[in-house]
Design a protein around this motif. Structure first.
Motif, PDB file in Angstrom:
ATOM      1  N   CYS A 272      -7.510   0.623   1.052  1.00  0.00           N
ATOM      2  CA  CYS A 272      -6.581  -0.332   1.650  1.00  0.00           C
ATOM      3  C   CYS A 272      -7.262  -0.997   2.842  1.00  0.00           C
ATOM      4  O   CYS A 272      -7.884  -0.319   3.659  1.00  0.00           O
ATOM      5  CB  CYS A 272      -5.304   0.383   2.091  1.00  0.00           C
ATOM      6  SG  CYS A 272      -4.232  -0.621   3.137  1.00  0.00           S
TER       7      CYS A 272
ATOM      8  N   SER B 148       0.333   4.056   0.927  1.00  0.00           N
ATOM      9  CA  SER B 148       0.063   4.936   2.065  1.00  0.00           C
ATOM     10  C   SER B 148       0.681   4.408   3.361  1.00  0.00           C
ATOM     11  O   SER B 148       1.455   5.095   4.020  1.00  0.00           O
ATOM     12  CB  SER B 148      -1.449   5.094   2.223  1.00  0.00           C
ATOM     13  OG  SER B 148      -1.741   6.289   2.868  1.00  0.00           O
ATOM     14  N   CYS B 149       0.365   3.150   3.733  1.00  0.00           N
ATOM     15  CA  CYS B 149       0.840   2.627   5.018  1.00  0.00           C
ATOM     16  C   CYS B 149       1.979   1.624   4.837  1.00  0.00           C
ATOM     17  O   CYS B 149       2.616   1.227   5.814  1.00  0.00           O
ATOM     18  CB  CYS B 149      -0.297   1.977   5.809  1.00  0.00           C
ATOM     19  SG  CYS B 149      -0.926   0.452   5.076  1.00  0.00           S
TER      20      CYS B 149
ATOM     21  N   ILE C  67       1.964  -1.511   4.051  1.00  0.00           N
ATOM     22  CA  ILE C  67       1.721  -2.917   4.371  1.00  0.00           C
ATOM     23  C   ILE C  67       1.696  -3.736   3.078  1.00  0.00           C
ATOM     24  O   ILE C  67       1.276  -3.233   2.030  1.00  0.00           O
ATOM     25  CB  ILE C  67       0.382  -3.074   5.150  1.00  0.00           C
ATOM     26  CG1 ILE C  67       0.331  -4.432   5.849  1.00  0.00           C
ATOM     27  CG2 ILE C  67      -0.805  -2.947   4.204  1.00  0.00           C
ATOM     28  CD1 ILE C  67      -0.796  -4.531   6.852  1.00  0.00           C
TER      29      ILE C  67
ATOM     30  N   CYS D  95      -5.237   0.418   6.262  1.00  0.00           N
ATOM     31  CA  CYS D  95      -5.266   1.820   6.702  1.00  0.00           C
ATOM     32  C   CYS D  95      -6.433   2.612   6.126  1.00  0.00           C
ATOM     33  O   CYS D  95      -6.683   3.743   6.538  1.00  0.00           O
ATOM     34  CB  CYS D  95      -3.947   2.519   6.353  1.00  0.00           C
ATOM     35  SG  CYS D  95      -3.755   2.860   4.588  1.00  0.00           S
TER      36      CYS D  95
ATOM     37  N   CYS E  32       0.860  -1.174   0.000  1.00  0.00           N
ATOM     38  CA  CYS E  32       0.000   0.000   0.000  1.00  0.00           C
ATOM     39  C   CYS E  32       0.901   1.231   0.000  1.00  0.00           C
ATOM     40  O   CYS E  32       1.782   1.340   0.848  1.00  0.00           O
ATOM     41  CB  CYS E  32      -0.896   0.001   1.237  1.00  0.00           C
ATOM     42  SG  CYS E  32      -1.683   1.585   1.518  1.00  0.00           S
TER      43      CYS E  32
HETATM   44 ZN   LIG Z   1      -2.610   1.056   3.593  1.00  0.00          ZN
END
Ligand SMILES: [Zn+2]
Length: 262
Positions: A70, A47-48, A50, A73, A45
């Motif tokens: 996601c 953004s986070c 993972i 997150c 992801c």
């Molecule tokens: Zn994420």
């Protein structure tokens, strides 16, 4: 075999293959311009960070199930991913239905499918990555040899001529006006000329004519919209669009044009 059954089988085989190939291309579109590996690590992801699990990585389906977010997150996942996968699947189905010769259909499906990848990467990064052009050339050349030996309706000599004509033509333009055309465009034109040439040189003619026509219209629109002359618009998307038009409608367009001038 009954025609309806033949069509049904072609759709049932080509659509899932297109989704898988499209899913691979979404990774390639993201990673190739950044010089990252296509194989590892697994997708994360943005953004986070993972790692995305296999069951959350099913083309189109996972995006719909997760409603474009996601799982960990909740960050938004761009709809460009499932849309690219759907577009590539659509192009696979189009190739499977357009070309009766199974060997030709098997070549044209990934050829059409990879065109949006070239267009998107060039639009975003203004490059045609060597890491996408060179493997494509090698794989299509190997495929052509096997298809020819197996009796498929492809022509190796015309493939070579198409490569030289379209690639060489753009090389000339690039040498005369280096600002308008890059070497990436030259290589992409060579690839398009190679694959379409194996079906007949008129397909290469339609691809070149369409790309130049669309590029001209695009250039005028960009000027009208006030884009500075220095920020040249990328030519790759027009080459890709011309290839799609030629592959899907080339035979009809070529004969219509010949009737017009003849
Ligand atoms: Zn994420």
């Amino acid at each position: 075999m009954d025609t309806a059954w033949d069509w049904a089988i072609r759709v049932l085989v080509s659509a899932p293959l297109g989704l898988v190939f499209g899913s691979f291309l979404t990774v390639a579109i993201h990673r190739l311009p950044r010089g990252e590996s296509l194989i590892s690590p697994r997708s994360r992801c943005p953004s986070c960070g993972i790692q995305i699990r296999s069951r959350d990585n099913v083309p189109v389906v996972s995006w719909i199930v997760l409603r474009g977010r996601c799982r960990a997150c909740g960050a938004r996942i761009s709809p460009v991913y499932p849309l690219t996968e759907l577009a590539v699947a659509g192009l696979f189905v189009a190739a499977a239905l357009r070309f009766g010769d199974v060997w030709v259909a098997g070549m044209m499906a990934p050829f059409l499918g990879v065109m949006p990848a070239f267009a998107l990467i060039d639009l975003r990064h203004r490059i045609i990555p060597n890491r996408l052009v060179y493997p494509s050339l090698v794989l299509f050349a190997a495929y052509l040899v096997v298809a020819r030996l197996a009796g498929g309706g492809v022509d190796l000599a015309r493939a070579g001529l198409g490569f030289l004509a379209f690639g060489g033509g753009l090389l000339l333009i690039a040498l005369i006006s280096p600002r308008g055309m890059g070497m990436g465009d030259v290589k992409l034109a060579g690839l398009i000329g190679f694959v379409l040439g194996s079906l007949g040189l008129r397909f290469v003619g339609v691809a070149a004519g369409s790309a130049i026509l669309l590029g001209g219209v695009g250039g005028i629109l960009a000027l009208v919209a006030g884009a500075g002359r220095k920020q040249a618009i990328p030519f790759g998307p027009f080459l890709a669009a011309g290839a799609l038009i030629a592959a899907l409608f080339g035979a009809e367009l070529a004969s219509a044009y010949l009737r017009l001038v003849g």
